[in-house]
Design a protein around this motif. Structure first.
Motif, mmCIF file in Angstrom:
data_model
loop_
_atom_site.group_PDB
_atom_site.id
_atom_site.type_symbol
_atom_site.label_atom_id
_atom_site.label_comp_id
_atom_site.label_asym_id
_atom_site.label_seq_id
_atom_site.Cartn_x
_atom_site.Cartn_y
_atom_site.Cartn_z
ATOM 1 N N GLY A 23 0.804 -1.216 0.000
ATOM 2 C CA GLY A 23 0.000 0.000 0.000
ATOM 3 C C GLY A 23 0.837 1.266 0.000
ATOM 4 N N GLN A 24 0.279 2.303 -0.604
ATOM 5 C CA GLN A 24 0.882 3.635 -0.553
ATOM 6 C C GLN A 24 -0.218 4.615 -0.193
ATOM 7 N N ALA A 25 -0.090 5.229 0.973
ATOM 8 C CA ALA A 25 -1.112 6.159 1.457
ATOM 9 C C ALA A 25 -0.956 7.522 0.797
ATOM 10 N N VAL A 26 -2.096 8.142 0.470
ATOM 11 C CA VAL A 26 -2.143 9.495 -0.079
ATOM 12 C C VAL A 26 -3.323 10.210 0.566
ATOM 13 N N THR A 27 -3.257 11.523 0.602
ATOM 14 C CA THR A 27 -4.375 12.313 1.096
ATOM 15 C C THR A 27 -4.849 13.221 -0.027
ATOM 16 N N VAL A 28 -6.137 13.148 -0.323
ATOM 17 C CA VAL A 28 -6.723 13.937 -1.407
ATOM 18 C C VAL A 28 -7.991 14.593 -0.886
ATOM 19 N N GLY A 29 -8.033 15.903 -0.935
ATOM 20 C CA GLY A 29 -9.228 16.611 -0.501
ATOM 21 C C GLY A 29 -9.655 16.255 0.905
ATOM 22 N N GLY A 30 -8.700 16.030 1.775
ATOM 23 C CA GLY A 30 -9.002 15.675 3.156
ATOM 24 C C GLY A 30 -9.337 14.209 3.373
ATOM 25 N N GLU A 31 -9.353 13.424 2.301
ATOM 26 C CA GLU A 31 -9.646 11.993 2.421
ATOM 27 C C GLU A 31 -8.346 11.206 2.445
ATOM 28 N N ASN A 32 -8.227 10.299 3.426
ATOM 29 C CA ASN A 32 -7.057 9.445 3.571
ATOM 30 C C ASN A 32 -7.321 8.170 2.765
ATOM 31 N N ILE A 33 -6.511 7.943 1.733
ATOM 32 C CA ILE A 33 -6.718 6.869 0.763
ATOM 33 C C ILE A 33 -5.446 6.048 0.663
ATOM 34 N N VAL A 34 -5.589 4.760 0.375
ATOM 35 C CA VAL A 34 -4.414 3.927 0.149
ATOM 36 C C VAL A 34 -4.541 3.270 -1.227
ATOM 37 N N LEU A 35 -3.433 3.331 -1.984
ATOM 38 C CA LEU A 35 -3.354 2.742 -3.320
ATOM 39 C C LEU A 35 -2.649 1.400 -3.228
ATOM 40 N N PHE A 36 -3.134 0.435 -3.992
ATOM 41 C CA PHE A 36 -2.497 -0.879 -4.054
ATOM 42 C C PHE A 36 -2.255 -1.239 -5.514
ATOM 43 N N ARG A 37 -1.007 -1.562 -5.840
ATOM 44 C CA ARG A 37 -0.655 -2.042 -7.182
ATOM 45 C C ARG A 37 -0.564 -3.562 -7.089
ATOM 46 N N LYS A 38 -1.529 -4.218 -7.709
ATOM 47 C CA LYS A 38 -1.590 -5.677 -7.648
ATOM 48 C C LYS A 38 -0.519 -6.301 -8.534
ATOM 49 N N SER A 39 -0.251 -7.591 -8.326
ATOM 50 C CA SER A 39 0.796 -8.268 -9.084
ATOM 51 C C SER A 39 0.481 -8.322 -10.578
ATOM 52 N N ASN A 40 -0.807 -8.199 -10.976
ATOM 53 C CA ASN A 40 -1.153 -8.182 -12.399
ATOM 54 C C ASN A 40 -1.037 -6.780 -13.004
ATOM 55 N N GLY A 41 -0.634 -5.787 -12.182
ATOM 56 C CA GLY A 41 -0.427 -4.426 -12.663
ATOM 57 C C GLY A 41 -1.585 -3.483 -12.401
ATOM 58 N N ALA A 61 -1.693 -3.257 4.847
ATOM 59 C CA ALA A 61 -2.437 -4.487 4.575
ATOM 60 C C ALA A 61 -1.652 -5.412 3.657
ATOM 61 N N LEU A 62 -1.866 -6.700 3.814
ATOM 62 C CA LEU A 62 -1.275 -7.696 2.933
ATOM 63 C C LEU A 62 -2.176 -7.850 1.718
ATOM 64 N N VAL A 63 -1.584 -7.901 0.529
ATOM 65 C CA VAL A 63 -2.343 -8.014 -0.712
ATOM 66 C C VAL A 63 -2.244 -9.443 -1.230
ATOM 67 N N SER A 64 -3.402 -10.018 -1.562
ATOM 68 C CA SER A 64 -3.445 -11.354 -2.143
ATOM 69 C C SER A 64 -4.541 -11.375 -3.195
ATOM 70 N N GLY A 65 -4.143 -11.368 -4.458
ATOM 71 C CA GLY A 65 -5.124 -11.355 -5.541
ATOM 72 C C GLY A 65 -5.955 -10.092 -5.498
ATOM 73 N N LYS A 66 -7.288 -10.262 -5.420
ATOM 74 C CA LYS A 66 -8.172 -9.096 -5.391
ATOM 75 C C LYS A 66 -8.608 -8.725 -3.976
#
Length: 108
Positions: A23-41, A61-66
């Motif tokens: 995960g990579q956390a970002v804040t946009v418009g006061g919203e705390n969001i996390v981006l996940f780049r899955k193994s399929n891109g 968080a741990l990422v596994s598939g979807k």
């Protein structure tokens, strides 16, 4: 009369800078969001808040598939719709993601 909120597309990261399956956390418009780049891109975005009643964040968080797994409460959460999988309950907000020429955008 009901007012409609205008949705806005916002650049949040460069695709190449996103770590795979983390995960990579970002804040946009006061919203705390996390981006996940899955193994399929594919890139997914959810609110950076555990749906557990005691709270917490999902950036680690741990990422596994979807799915991602809450790092504290081990809740299994769908990256597609934000729903916690049975037998647990709850959900997190999801965001529409677009990758255009190496730039990652979300719609808020």
């Amino acid at each position: 009369m009901k007012m409609q909120m205008t949705k806005v597309r916002v650049k949040v990261a460069d695709y190449d800078s996103l770590p795979e399956r983390a995960g990579q956390a970002v804040t946009v418009g006061g919203e705390n969001i996390v981006l996940f780049r899955k193994s399929n891109g594919d890139v997914k975005a959810v609110e950076n808040r555990s749906p557990h009643r005691k709270g917490g964040t999902l950036a680690d968080a741990l990422v596994s598939g979807k799915f991602i797994y809450c790092p504290v409460y081990d809740l299994k959460i769908s990256l597609d719709d934000g729903k916690v999988q049975a037998p647990d309950t709850g959900e997190v907000k999801t965001y529409h993601v677009e990758v255009i020429e190496n730039e990652v955008y979300i719609t808020i």
